[in-house]
Design a protein around this motif. Sequence first.
Motif, PDB file in Angstrom:
ATOM      1  N   GLY A  36       0.825  -1.202   0.000  1.00 41.40           N
ATOM      2  CA  GLY A  36       0.000   0.000   0.000  1.00 41.40           C
ATOM      3  C   GLY A  36       0.858   1.250   0.000  1.00 41.40           C
ATOM      4  O   GLY A  36       0.861   2.002   0.969  1.00 41.40           O
ATOM      5  N   PHE A  60      -1.951  -8.989  -1.337  1.00 41.37           N
ATOM      6  CA  PHE A  60      -3.338  -9.370  -0.999  1.00 41.37           C
ATOM      7  C   PHE A  60      -4.347  -8.558  -1.832  1.00 41.37           C
ATOM      8  O   PHE A  60      -4.193  -8.512  -3.056  1.00 41.37           O
ATOM      9  CB  PHE A  60      -3.606  -9.256   0.508  1.00 41.37           C
ATOM     10  CG  PHE A  60      -2.616  -8.465   1.290  1.00 41.37           C
ATOM     11  CD1 PHE A  60      -1.401  -9.024   1.682  1.00 41.37           C
ATOM     12  CD2 PHE A  60      -2.873  -7.131   1.611  1.00 41.37           C
ATOM     13  CE1 PHE A  60      -0.476  -8.283   2.386  1.00 41.37           C
ATOM     14  CE2 PHE A  60      -1.950  -6.386   2.312  1.00 41.37           C
ATOM     15  CZ  PHE A  60      -0.759  -6.956   2.694  1.00 41.37           C
ATOM     16  N   GLY A  61      -5.347  -7.944  -1.194  1.00 42.60           N
ATOM     17  CA  GLY A  61      -6.394  -7.277  -1.972  1.00 42.60           C
ATOM     18  C   GLY A  61      -6.139  -5.803  -2.226  1.00 42.60           C
ATOM     19  O   GLY A  61      -7.046  -5.057  -2.590  1.00 42.60           O
ATOM     20  N   THR A  62      -4.882  -5.361  -2.084  1.00 43.11           N
ATOM     21  CA  THR A  62      -4.645  -3.921  -2.198  1.00 43.11           C
ATOM     22  C   THR A  62      -4.978  -3.374  -3.584  1.00 43.11           C
ATOM     23  O   THR A  62      -5.333  -2.201  -3.714  1.00 43.11           O
ATOM     24  CB  THR A  62      -3.178  -3.562  -1.858  1.00 43.11           C
ATOM     25  OG1 THR A  62      -2.317  -4.364  -2.677  1.00 43.11           O
ATOM     26  CG2 THR A  62      -2.876  -3.841  -0.397  1.00 43.11           C
ATOM     27  N   ALA A  63      -4.890  -4.203  -4.627  1.00 39.95           N
ATOM     28  CA  ALA A  63      -5.196  -3.706  -5.979  1.00 39.95           C
ATOM     29  C   ALA A  63      -6.617  -3.139  -6.030  1.00 39.95           C
ATOM     30  O   ALA A  63      -6.866  -2.090  -6.629  1.00 39.95           O
ATOM     31  CB  ALA A  63      -5.037  -4.833  -7.007  1.00 39.95           C
ATOM     32  N   VAL A  64      -7.552  -3.824  -5.377  1.00 33.99           N
ATOM     33  CA  VAL A  64      -8.955  -3.418  -5.436  1.00 33.99           C
ATOM     34  C   VAL A  64      -9.226  -2.210  -4.531  1.00 33.99           C
ATOM     35  O   VAL A  64     -10.211  -1.485  -4.721  1.00 33.99           O
ATOM     36  CB  VAL A  64      -9.866  -4.624  -5.088  1.00 33.99           C
ATOM     37  CG1 VAL A  64     -10.124  -4.714  -3.609  1.00 33.99           C
ATOM     38  CG2 VAL A  64     -11.180  -4.556  -5.840  1.00 33.99           C
ATOM     39  N   LEU A  65      -8.358  -1.996  -3.557  1.00 33.69           N
ATOM     40  CA  LEU A  65      -8.547  -0.875  -2.624  1.00 33.69           C
ATOM     41  C   LEU A  65      -7.863   0.391  -3.105  1.00 33.69           C
ATOM     42  O   LEU A  65      -8.078   1.468  -2.561  1.00 33.69           O
ATOM     43  CB  LEU A  65      -8.000  -1.257  -1.238  1.00 33.69           C
ATOM     44  CG  LEU A  65      -8.669  -2.451  -0.550  1.00 33.69           C
ATOM     45  CD1 LEU A  65      -7.962  -2.776   0.767  1.00 33.69           C
ATOM     46  CD2 LEU A  65     -10.157  -2.184  -0.299  1.00 33.69           C
ATOM     47  N   THR A  66      -7.012   0.256  -4.110  1.00 33.35           N
ATOM     48  CA  THR A  66      -6.255   1.402  -4.621  1.00 33.35           C
ATOM     49  C   THR A  66      -7.142   2.228  -5.557  1.00 33.35           C
ATOM     50  O   THR A  66      -7.765   1.672  -6.460  1.00 33.35           O
ATOM     51  CB  THR A  66      -5.013   0.896  -5.390  1.00 33.35           C
ATOM     52  OG1 THR A  66      -4.242   0.086  -4.511  1.00 33.35           O
ATOM     53  CG2 THR A  66      -4.170   2.040  -5.914  1.00 33.35           C
ATOM     54  N   PRO A  67      -7.221   3.540  -5.350  1.00 35.07           N
ATOM     55  CA  PRO A  67      -8.023   4.364  -6.264  1.00 35.07           C
ATOM     56  C   PRO A  67      -7.608   4.099  -7.715  1.00 35.07           C
ATOM     57  O   PRO A  67      -6.413   3.990  -8.013  1.00 35.07           O
ATOM     58  CB  PRO A  67      -7.681   5.801  -5.840  1.00 35.07           C
ATOM     59  CG  PRO A  67      -7.277   5.678  -4.408  1.00 35.07           C
ATOM     60  CD  PRO A  67      -6.596   4.340  -4.289  1.00 35.07           C
ATOM     61  N   GLY A  68      -8.590   4.008  -8.602  1.00 36.49           N
ATOM     62  CA  GLY A  68      -8.326   3.657  -9.995  1.00 36.49           C
ATOM     63  C   GLY A  68      -7.225   4.487 -10.644  1.00 36.49           C
ATOM     64  O   GLY A  68      -6.353   3.951 -11.328  1.00 36.49           O
ATOM     65  N   LEU A  71      -3.884   3.376  -9.398  1.00 36.29           N
ATOM     66  CA  LEU A  71      -3.549   2.049  -9.928  1.00 36.29           C
ATOM     67  C   LEU A  71      -3.073   2.128 -11.374  1.00 36.29           C
ATOM     68  O   LEU A  71      -2.046   1.558 -11.751  1.00 36.29           O
ATOM     69  CB  LEU A  71      -4.770   1.131  -9.809  1.00 36.29           C
ATOM     70  CG  LEU A  71      -4.569  -0.316 -10.252  1.00 36.29           C
ATOM     71  CD1 LEU A  71      -3.479  -1.001  -9.434  1.00 36.29           C
ATOM     72  CD2 LEU A  71      -5.885  -1.088 -10.131  1.00 36.29           C
ATOM     73  N   PHE A  91      -5.718 -12.482  -4.347  1.00 42.91           N
ATOM     74  CA  PHE A  91      -6.761 -11.805  -5.125  1.00 42.91           C
ATOM     75  C   PHE A  91      -7.353 -12.784  -6.160  1.00 42.91           C
ATOM     76  O   PHE A  91      -8.575 -12.845  -6.343  1.00 42.91           O
ATOM     77  CB  PHE A  91      -6.159 -10.576  -5.798  1.00 42.91           C
ATOM     78  CG  PHE A  91      -7.161  -9.552  -6.198  1.00 42.91           C
ATOM     79  CD1 PHE A  91      -8.472  -9.580  -5.729  1.00 42.91           C
ATOM     80  CD2 PHE A  91      -6.806  -8.518  -7.063  1.00 42.91           C
ATOM     81  CE1 PHE A  91      -9.402  -8.617  -6.118  1.00 42.91           C
ATOM     82  CE2 PHE A  91      -7.723  -7.562  -7.452  1.00 42.91           C
ATOM     83  CZ  PHE A  91      -9.017  -7.615  -6.979  1.00 42.91           C
ATOM     84  N   TYR A 104     -12.492 -11.280 -13.401  1.00 45.26           N
ATOM     85  CA  TYR A 104     -11.191 -10.912 -12.833  1.00 45.26           C
ATOM     86  C   TYR A 104     -10.144 -10.774 -13.925  1.00 45.26           C
ATOM     87  O   TYR A 104      -9.468  -9.743 -14.043  1.00 45.26           O
ATOM     88  CB  TYR A 104     -10.779 -11.971 -11.811  1.00 45.26           C
ATOM     89  CG  TYR A 104      -9.385 -11.803 -11.228  1.00 45.26           C
ATOM     90  CD1 TYR A 104      -9.085 -10.732 -10.387  1.00 45.26           C
ATOM     91  CD2 TYR A 104      -8.371 -12.723 -11.500  1.00 45.26           C
ATOM     92  CE1 TYR A 104      -7.816 -10.586  -9.837  1.00 45.26           C
ATOM     93  CE2 TYR A 104      -7.104 -12.585 -10.943  1.00 45.26           C
ATOM     94  CZ  TYR A 104      -6.826 -11.517 -10.118  1.00 45.26           C
ATOM     95  OH  TYR A 104      -5.574 -11.369  -9.577  1.00 45.26           O
ATOM     96  N   THR A 107     -10.817  -7.747 -16.233  1.00 46.28           N
ATOM     97  CA  THR A 107     -10.420  -6.462 -15.648  1.00 46.28           C
ATOM     98  C   THR A 107      -8.905  -6.279 -15.687  1.00 46.28           C
ATOM     99  O   THR A 107      -8.403  -5.207 -16.048  1.00 46.28           O
ATOM    100  CB  THR A 107     -10.927  -6.346 -14.203  1.00 46.28           C
ATOM    101  OG1 THR A 107     -12.341  -6.522 -14.196  1.00 46.28           O
ATOM    102  CG2 THR A 107     -10.588  -4.989 -13.612  1.00 46.28           C
ATOM    103  N   LEU A 108      -8.178  -7.330 -15.313  1.00 47.35           N
ATOM    104  CA  LEU A 108      -6.704  -7.230 -15.354  1.00 47.35           C
ATOM    105  C   LEU A 108      -6.221  -6.910 -16.764  1.00 47.35           C
ATOM    106  O   LEU A 108      -5.291  -6.117 -16.958  1.00 47.35           O
ATOM    107  CB  LEU A 108      -6.057  -8.534 -14.881  1.00 47.35           C
ATOM    108  CG  LEU A 108      -6.275  -8.963 -13.440  1.00 47.35           C
ATOM    109  CD1 LEU A 108      -5.345 -10.132 -13.102  1.00 47.35           C
ATOM    110  CD2 LEU A 108      -6.035  -7.821 -12.466  1.00 47.35           C
TER     111      LEU A 108
END
Lengths: 265, 265, 265
Positions: A36, A60-68, A71, A91, A104, A107-108
């Motif tokens: 993060g 872990f899930g930080t990709a989804v929590l990072t503002p677009g 990212l 993830f 998934y 999106t990637l």
Amino acid sequence: MESTSTMIWNRKLIDPSKERMEKPRTRGCTMVMDKGTGLIAFRDTLELAGAYIDFIKLGFGTAVLTPGAVLREKIILCKQHQVNLYPGGTFFEIAVAQNCLHSYFRTLKELQFEWVEISDGTIDLSRQDREKAIREAIEWGFRVITEVGKKTAGSVATIPELLSTYEHDVKAGAIYIIVEGRENGQNIGIYDDRGEVNSRYVMDVLKEVDPDRIIWETPQKHQQIQILQLVGCNANLGNIPVHEILSVESLRRGLRSDTFCFWNR
Amino acid sequence: MESTSTMIWNRKLIDPSKERMEKPRTRGCTMVMDKGTGLIAFRDTLELAGAYIDFIKLGFGTAVLTPGAVLREKIILCKQHQVNLYPGGTFFEIAVAQNCLHSYFRTLKELQFEWVEISDGTIDLSRQDREKAIREAIEWGFRVITEVGKKTAGSVATIPELLSTYEHDVKAGAIYIIVEGRENGQNIGIYDDRGEVNSRYVMDVLKEVDPDRIIWETPQKHQQIQILQLVGCNANLGNIPVHEILSVESLRRGLRSDTFCFWNR
Amino acid sequence: MESTSTMIWNRKLIDPSKERMEKPRTRGCTMVMDKGTGLIAFRDTLELAGAYIDFIKLGFGTAVLTPGAVLREKIILCKQHQVNLYPGGTFFEIAVAQNCLHSYFRTLKELQFEWVEISDGTIDLSRQDREKAIREAIEWGFRVITEVGKKTAGSVATIPELLSTYEHDVKAGAIYIIVEGRENGQNIGIYDDRGEVNSRYVMDVLKEVDPDRIIWETPQKHQQIQILQLVGCNANLGNIPVHEILSVESLRRGLRSDTFCFWNR
């Protein structure tokens, strides 16, 4: 060009090991764990240490929590610095558990990630489903890293289990195989409950595999030292904390006391 | 001027110890360990905490791994903030081991470093060669910090050994002498295997030396507290992690619970 | 708007827990400990993770050590990101010990802080004086967080002591009550000497209080996991290190292996 170390320092000071691979390289890779990091800190790190980073995992899930916007910019910056950015295996496992693997991968792809990690450290995945996921990822156009090992405390893949997974993964198209070390590297995989490396285990694995395809998760300094001593200065090391990148590169080259004697001779 | 704390806070809140020295100072110095900070983070830290930093050590071989433009800018920034930047002792030892000490000093001079560290924590260096290196550094125009102690786990310089090295170093021209604590401060020098300070050892050393010339490597909080309690709020503390600078200054002034009772009375 | 995760990811990937509260929220708060972050890093963190931060505590005496211009800018940034910034309780205790509480509150007011912490972890404060301080802070216009527990190693408030303080504090006007965990969360309050949570203690407390008013100091990952498992994904967690914010949010949502099984089902 002015900024290259060779313009400033005596060459003998830059790499006492005399064997350290430069980028782009297929062995001696350093995979960094981003838990993060803000965008400015991320860019700052690449400008300092981009030459010593091959992969960055969005933990872990930080990709989804990072503002677009952040990212997308991280993805662009990594391409500029020839660093491979990818989301952590957990993830992928969430996507499987939530039954939305297709979405998934899509999106990637849209985000222009080039690598994905396939793992089953937390979920149960049959050998067949694991291979299917690897092949599916490759069909989407991704390059695949897999991970061997469970995240449960005390869990160790036996050598035959690890080798069997290794062979099937490579056959299915995986390029690198990570040996699980978790973030703190204790009581898991190749580490005992004090975080010490099980050297015998490592050596037995190395006899049977292509060592250049293995990434050892070595979050702690003494683990990095032990793997470098066993495998050599161009071992692939993973889960390196963001603040330890130059330290790891120093260890690889014999530029830190702990590995000085391996290579300064 | 608007930014000074005294314009904002009641003076009694700024320094409960009432004895903390302000910069420039020759005692009460804080030496920070930079293990690989990006340029933006480096500037950000100096703008936040420059008043509480006297020295920054570029840890192990990080100086040689830092892109030239970043390194030059760090040197300039430190001069602006009256902070003394210097490469760690291991780097000097590599230059000795690689037989290129002359080129090492010349490069540091060209880069406009003003301080160097002379140590033999990893290599063997005779008393004579150590003194020769100190004198040579001084001839190049550097100010010299030396370090006493080996980096091998469990190694402790005896009091007479430490005092003898201290005296020879000072005579040869060294300004500060660092007592080795390594980055994690465990099982080394003045610390036992739990990282606890050996108070008797510290007090015995202090009886025989100029305490203002000694820098205690105290990477961990409880070590900082113990040395501050033994030596006073203006002890010289070294190997402070970048993220702990304000914490250490809080400890010095009695602004943190752990040292509150030493000075709030 | 483009930057919201829901525009990018399948909704099922964003919150496997399906219960995570979004901001503004009165429960499920994350309180971050700032031990001395530079202004650029501070802004960078808010831009990355502002949606996951409810409070930032300026740890111990760092508020007074921060250059005024940096401090004022941090206050403005926090308002922009709907984050509540406040100085740590030790700073209040220093003001009491130095006999300048009035001037302390006045300065905080001028700086436009909106929250204060009232504690007696280090100083002795009678029940009466504690309540008086809470009421005085409210008269100044502050919203009040209190803290229960002593910072001395091994000290634990008994359940009746904790409940009694809780009731008096709430009656005096406190909005949140922090259960002391210190920065390293070991051998203090609800933790044993290995930093493990005393589950029985936590459950007994929860039976008697409004759980939404309690902030559990959980600096370490395994403590965060244990409290989330006991209290749920919207537990209030405090003393979160700056670099662990996305990790904590991942734990809350089941986006990290350790809490995956609580919520991915």
